[in-house]
Write an enzyme that holds these catalytic residues in place. Sequence first.
Site, short mmCIF file in Angstrom:
data_model
loop_
_atom_site.label_atom_id
_atom_site.label_comp_id
_atom_site.label_asym_id
_atom_site.label_seq_id
_atom_site.Cartn_x
_atom_site.Cartn_y
_atom_site.Cartn_z
N GLU A 17 -6.02 6.24 -5.48
CA GLU A 17 -4.58 6.30 -5.25
C GLU A 17 -4.26 7.62 -4.56
O GLU A 17 -5.11 8.49 -4.40
CB GLU A 17 -3.82 6.23 -6.59
N ASN A 100 3.40 8.03 -11.70
CA ASN A 100 2.88 7.25 -10.58
C ASN A 100 2.79 8.14 -9.34
O ASN A 100 2.23 9.22 -9.39
CB ASN A 100 3.77 6.02 -10.36
N ASN A 149 7.12 3.29 -6.08
CA ASN A 149 5.72 3.53 -5.78
C ASN A 149 5.60 4.54 -4.64
O ASN A 149 6.14 5.63 -4.73
CB ASN A 149 5.01 2.20 -5.49
N ASP A 196 2.99 -1.08 -2.18
CA ASP A 196 2.48 -0.02 -3.04
C ASP A 196 2.60 1.31 -2.28
O ASP A 196 3.70 1.76 -1.99
CB ASP A 196 1.03 -0.34 -3.43
#
Length: 287
Positions: A17, A100, A149, A196
């Site tokens: 990520e 996140n 996100n 995302d």
Amino acid sequence: MREHRSAVFSTGHQFLEGLRWHHGKLWASDFFSKTVKTFNADGSYTDVAEVEGSPSGLGFLDDGSVLVVSQMDRTVVRIEPDGTQSVHADFSQYAGGIGNDMIVTGKGDAYVGNFGFALGEEDPKTTRLVHVSADGSVNPVGGEVLFPNGMAITPDRVLLTAQTWRHCITAFDIQEDGSLANERIWAQLDDSVHPDGIALDADGGVWFGNALTLESDSGFYRVVEGGEITDRVAIDGAWSVTCAFGGDDLRTLYMACNVTTLEEFHDGKSTSVVATANVGYKGSPAM
């Protein structure tokens, strides 16, 4: 819609990520190995830090420090150039779910998202982004968003964020005090699309990963304001999670592709690769 081919750049990861290009290197967080990585030109990598609370969003400060979202702690960790770690900000009181993604401005301000709910255990709930000032103070900003996100900031100080469960890219105007105003839908996507991580190109397009699917609709797509899809890099058999422009000329799109399902994700099971593509656009410089 223009189609582009990808090539594998780096393998041997778990769940990547937070891709960022900084000072000539690609950076990423690996949720499940709890490491922050940098990559060399040949795809080899170095684990530069371990974040026990599982790292996610990444950003950088002028003094050489790195900011990392610690997911489980719902904090932003500051990693000094000598490797020393400290809590830069604690946003847990405003987070309904784990931490996140994050974007950090050139002034050292950060915007941080959170899941908003316990993924797979609760029904989806809205939450708010938080603004972290350079001194570490935290304030909720903007309106209610659903699973915020990836984020990007345009040259005219508009914050863009993907709302994964609302299937859209949302825009906010950044105010002088760091608050967010004038919320609007920048691009509404099909209900089958779950955006995302995002990356902004110099022509104003947003590249996003269509996550949560292993089928042929997985991939990295370019959308322009209003919702028109112009380009795609197809990724079969993996979640298309996040992307960043990099390379000396910012013309290489780096993409994190994670092979997992929601059930496996909850169990910490995933394999991940970084892919690259030349998509014919230059990345917008970090703001």
